[in-house]
Design a protein around this motif. Structure first.
Motif: not given
Length: 735
Positions: A512-517, A599-610, A621-628
């Motif tokens: 999910x958006x803005x979740x820690x992974x 990299x631990x402690x870094x925020x990333x943005x991700x998206x997917x396409x078919x 592209x899908x809407x952009x989501x953010x993970x930490x």
């Protein structure tokens, strides 16, 4: 100053030179277009005299008029006219309008611009007269009665004559003269004098004693009455004079058909001696000077210090000037040469007043010395050549398309309606790309459907916007690039592609958006429909910024299948087939397990396409989501809340889940500040106030920014907890 006739004209005229044109009884012409240097030409005309009584002391004949005007030959050229037709009237001659009778009127003298029909009395030709000197009327054969002189804007009326009721009047600007009448009045109409007409003098009828003919002119004078009174009393009278004309003069209401006008015009009645032929004298009052050599040339350089250009398609510019007031550029020519003087490009003589010219592509070579000259022509077709200037193109960057096919006759690359157009950038001088420009054309008719304009970016790709392309159409695209010094390349050759309906954009499921992974997160999405039921591959992009320009990592199932899985109808995940997920997997799920540590402690943005596995057409592209990634989750209010006074207290509330499993459970820290606009806000720990449901009183009373502002910051450390950390809602209240 020199005097010429039409039979011995010079190669060029000088100011003060004259041309004399005498009576020959035929049209004589001067092509002023041959003498482009002639500016203003003074034209003087004398009309022919009317016939006198023939005695040893001749009397009675009307004298020809005199007229003068100044013609700016530029007005002729602007109207596409360069011929001047000269019609010189003679003494007692019907050529050019002298009226017949016992005595013949004098012919008018004129200069005109048309010789339609090859006859002096052709109506179109008469209408084109620029200047006319009226001819004199003729006397009678029965006595020396004075005929009317020609000239003036109205010709002179002849004398009453012998036993006449009405004299023959002169021509005017709008009508010919009215014929003479005997004492018998209208009963004697067969013998009355004829009226003058446009360009023609009236005639006198035949009888025992004849009256005189009218003089030719703009409008001819009338003819006199002849013998034939019923009482047996002889009656006859002389003709009237023809009128003069100057195109554009206030006293001459009829304008020239081409609106050509003479200046400084005047006329004198009866200025030509009696019994004299007419004549024309033209005097050159001014000449056209050639233009100055073009100046302010660009590019400007010498053979030793050439102008260094940042393009293979330079634009040449220059300034035109001319010593003649109001003269303008009529044409230009540019010649570009190599150092060995061989011609690279010659425009030839191009009509126009423009002072810029862009060299076409594929003519120049980098690091080669070139020279060029500019030739200009003025309205009189005189020319001047510039000094030779030198330039050298520097090495241009190169853009080589990597999307599409170069051959339009082979199968074009299949793609979606929003393809990414990519290219390989190179520069011989190792300068980086600073900008680019893309154009897209429909292959069927070369219609340009997209022009990006210059985009300041170092990225070697361009994403075509939505609603530009149409499905099932072949297009080609071109790109040009600009390096960091400002040097631009020409547009590349066209590369072709065919649009296909792309598969639907996957619907993101997790994370999910803005979740820690963890360091190797699992990305899951629902598979959407492909309109052609083609199999689908997938791609994921992860980057350190929302624009996907920093730290970009791409994973594509077409390139490597490891980590890619699809869910079967039985609900089990299996490896994605090498040919892609066919239509049986639609509405199922695809997931990818990241194969390297983030990299631990870094925020990333991700998206997917078919990706359409058959044509390569890609979905949006899908809407952009953010993970930490990692142990700490920290966030704060997106925008500080401005206040007029410093906030004194704040209450923080939240709906969140902080796990308590593990040897060292997860911890939370709540902070707030009342100087949120400062570069370094004064964060105060509010954790205990939050945990006990109490307000926190701010200790800070200073700020560096212009205004006070409230903000909050939340820090959650996972520590040893493995349970989910969730923040569902946050609220603050302050005073």
């Amino acid at each position: 100053m020199a005097n010429y006739t039409l039979s011995n004209l010079p190669a060029k005229f000088a100011i003060g030179d004259t041309i004399t044109i005498n009576f020959t009884g035929a049209m004589q012409s001067l092509n002023i277009g041959t003498y482009r240097e002639v500016g203003v030409l003074k034209i003087e005309c004398w009309g022919g005299g009317g016939q006198h009584d023939g005695q040893s002391s001749p009397a009675g004949g009307g004298k020809g008029g005199y007229v003068v005007g100044e013609l700016n030959t530029k007005n002729l050229r602007e109207n596409g006219t360069t011929m001047l037709y000269c019609i010189v009237g003679g003494y007692a001659n019907t050529f050019n309008g002298g009226g017949s009778g016992s005595k013949i009127g004098g012919g008018a003298t004129d200069v005109r611009t048309d010789w339609t029909g090859g006859a002096w009395n052709n109506a179109t030709s008469l209408n084109s007269r620029l200047i006319v000197a009226g001819g004199g009327g003729a006397t009678t054969s029965g006595g020396s009665y004075q005929a009317g002189d020609g000239g003036g804007f109205t010709g002179v009326t002849g004398s009453m004559g012998r036993n006449c009721y009405q004299a023959a009047s002169g021509g005017s600007q709008i009508s010919g003269g009215v014929g003479g009448r005997s004492n018998g009045g209208t009963d004697m109409s067969p013998l009355n004098g004829g009226a003058g007409s446009f360009g023609v003098g009236g005639s006198s009828p035949a009888s025992t004693y004849h009256g005189g003919g009218g003089g030719g002119g703009w409008y001819g004078g009338a003819g006199g009455v002849s013998d034939g009174d019923p009482a047996g009393v002889d009656c006859y009278n002389p003709g009237g004079g023809g009128s003069s004309y100057i195109a554009g003069h206030p006293s001459c209401p009829q304008a020239h058909p081409n609106q050509i006008a003479l200046s400084n015009g005047s006329t004198v009645t009866g200025a030509n001696p009696m019994a004299a032929n007419g004549k024309i004298v033209m005097t050159v009052l001014s000449i056209n000077l050639p233009p100055n050599s073009p100046n302010n040339l660009s590019p400007e350089g010498t053979s030793t210090i050439p102008a260094m250009l940042k393009t293979l398609n330079p634009t040449f510019s220059w300034m035109f000037s001319d010593p003649d007031p109001d003269d303008t550029q009529h044409a230009f020519r540019i010649i570009v040469r190599k150092q060995d003087a061989s011609i690279v490009h010659d425009t030839g003589k191009l009509a126009g007043a423009t002072n810029t010219y862009t060299l076409p592509g594929n003519l120049l070579t980098m690091n080669t010395l070139y020279s060029y000259t500019v030739t200009v022509w003025d309205k009189a077709d005189d020319s001047a050549v510039s000094a030779m200037n030198y330039f050298m193109p520097s090495n241009a960057p190169i853009a080589t398309p990597t999307f599409g096919t170069a051959d339009p006759f082979s199968s074009p690359t299949g793609t979606s309606l929003v393809p990414r157009l990519t290219w390989f950038y190179s520069d011989p001088d190792q300068h980086a790309q600073s900008a680019y420009e893309v154009e897209v054309f429909r292959a069927l008719d070369d219609l340009k459907v997209l022009g990006s304009g210059v985009i300041r970016s170092a990225t070697p790709y361009y994403d075509v916007p939505v609603d530009i392309l149409v499905s099932g159409v072949t297009y080609y695209w071109k790109v040009r690039v600009i390096d960091s010094t400002g040097l631009d390349s020409p547009f590349s050759n066209g590369y072709y592609f065919l649009t296909n309906h792309p598969p639907g954009t996957p619907r993101l499921v997790s994370p999910r958006d803005t979740i820690r992974t963890g360091k190797r997160p699992v990305f899951t999405a629902t598979i959407e429909d492909d309109p052609e039921d083609d199999a689908q591959h997938y791609k994921i992009e992860i980057a350190e910024d929302e624009a996907f320009t920093s730290g970009l990592q791409v994973r594509c199932s077409e390139m490597a299948l490891v980590g890619w899985e699809v869910k079967t109808a039985a609900g089990e995940f299996v490896s994605l087939p090498a040919t892609g997920a066919d239509s049986t997997y639609e509405s199922g799920a695809v997931r990818y397990t990241w194969q390297t540590d983030l990299q631990e402690g870094k925020t990333y943005y991700w998206r997917m396409a078919s990706i359409d596995a058959t044509t390569g057409a890609s979905s949006v592209w899908t809407p952009v989501r953010k993970i930490r990634c990692g142990n700490v989750l920290q966030f704060q209010g997106k925008t500080s809340i401005s206040t007029t006074l410093p906030a004194a207290r704040i209450v923080f509330s939240a709906v969140m889940n902080v796990p308590n499993d593990g040897k060292l459970p997860a911890s939370i820290k709540i902070e707030a500040c009342n100087n949120g606009h400062d570069a370094e806000p004064s964060w105060e720990d509010c954790t205990q106030a939050y945990l006990h449901g109490q307000y926190h009183r701010f200790a800070n009373t200073v700020k560096n920014a212009d205004t006070w502002a409230v903000n909050y910051r939340v820090t959650i450390k996972a520590n040893d907890s493995l349970g989910p950390i969730e923040v569902d809602a946050i609220g603050i209240s302050f005073d």
